[in-house]
Design a protein around this motif. Sequence first.
Motif, PDB file in Angstrom:
ATOM      1  N   LEU A 155      47.276  38.034  23.741  1.00 25.21           N
ATOM      2  CA  LEU A 155      46.298  37.847  25.476  1.00 25.21           C
ATOM      3  C   LEU A 155      47.312  38.640  25.697  1.00 25.21           C
TER       4      LEU A 155
ATOM      5  N   ARG B 259      50.759  35.356  29.798  1.00 24.23           N
ATOM      6  CA  ARG B 259      49.042  33.980  30.175  1.00 24.23           C
ATOM      7  C   ARG B 259      49.117  33.025  29.616  1.00 24.23           C
ATOM      8  N   HIS B 260      50.604  32.847  28.800  1.00 21.13           N
ATOM      9  CA  HIS B 260      51.249  31.463  27.951  1.00 21.13           C
ATOM     10  C   HIS B 260      52.443  30.712  28.298  1.00 21.13           C
TER      11      HIS B 260
END
Length: 502
Positions: A48, A52-53
Amino acid sequence: WNALPGPHWADELARAVAATLASGRGALVVVPDGRAAARVDAALTALLGDGRHALLTAEAGPEKRYRQWLAVRRGSVRAVVGTRAAMFAPVRDPGLVAIWDDGDASHSEPHAPQPHARDVLLLRAAHDRCGFLLGSTSCTVEAAQLVESGWARPLVAPRERVRAAAPLVRTVGDGELARDEAARAARLPSLAWQVVRDGLRSGPVLVQVPRRGYVPRLACERCRTPARCRHCAGPLEAPGQRDLRCGWCGRDEPHWRCAECGATRLRAQVVGARRTAEELGRVFPAVPVRTSGRDHVLDAVPGRPALVVSTPGAEPVAEGGYAAALLLDGWALLARPDLRAGEEALRRWIDAASLVRGQDEGGTVVVVAEPTLRPVQALVRWDPVGHAQRELAERAELGFPPVSRMGAVAGRPEAVAEFLAAAELPPEAEVLGPVPLRPAAPGGPRRPGDPPAGEAWDRALVRVPPGMGAALAAALKKAQAARLARGGTLPVRVRMDPPDIG
């Protein structure tokens, strides 16, 4: 989801998260420890990109963890991977909640109300109407129950694919014993030595030892009576090559003598990882020996020939996979007085064997345990699902969890008796016990249900048929609240469906 053997499960979880994010919804992944979280974190970053996390683990520190938590709460980050506490992460509009290796004890919260990450994610999946993914290389009885009830569907590869990816598993059976009489008493029979020698020609070899330390358990050399401390009757251990110390009170025992026969010489009843590494180093002096355990856990090792001695759960990933693996002292895992002893032993073995190369690449695993036992046969066939299904059927016949629902009440004998007498239990409830609980050893590992050291506690189990769990929980909660309202001073611990019924 029964993942194929190998370290690629983190990449598969990352793909599931990416697909969920592409649909416009959030995703949550709960793993048992920081090492597993780091692998999923690296896979998500590669797939990703950065930012993004969120990664929620204790190793990150409170400041960074709180900053990540706020980002998730505000919705700026919609994917989370973390350890047990992440099961409560406030992911916006979740489309997937996933848990890896639900049989690991780390998923069970030791503090009240002692939830299990699997149960919390099941509730979240039902409440938020999102997907639920339970993944492991093994299979717990709870996972088999979810499939049997129709609540979940199995994701398994064809048997041909599994056999090709899994290593060849060999046992020390009657034929081997007939060719090698010394193997009846030896810890490493000839088959094990041969597999180590062959494996070292092409790569590293993993050696799994159930216990850490040097010689954790000792017995009289003449009569085999377990060596006990003169002061507290605790087991004597050898933390070093010449040390002799009580495992409970910690006192040194320089002049031990057997209480049964008077002998003064000791033999190893259980050999630890440090002693195993020392023995292997003497046999293979030209090969480097590395250890991985609680004090120092390796995350990865290079693909060069080496001996890697590890305790269960601390096995490092080898570059290109291990050429072979030895699973030693299987009886130490199988002989634990626990309902889950066979399931846990198989899980530990499969986790280690999954790091070995497949049969097509010559990977071999030797398990030193009684070949006819069910967990050993399940390992040979690489059939953790079948093992879990048979365990579930037997527990249903005997009325054991998870088919029945069970509450555990622990405390001082008088407090437990008073609690049970006052509780308005359902008519279908069956009270088992109370029975004495063994005190926790001073300085030893503690489980959530262990009594305080030095105190005599009892435990009673209250069992109800399927479908009566809510009524039992309500009755126990009401009895606990009434006891506290009356000013009860003696502690009473109440837990629903304890995972460690011994």
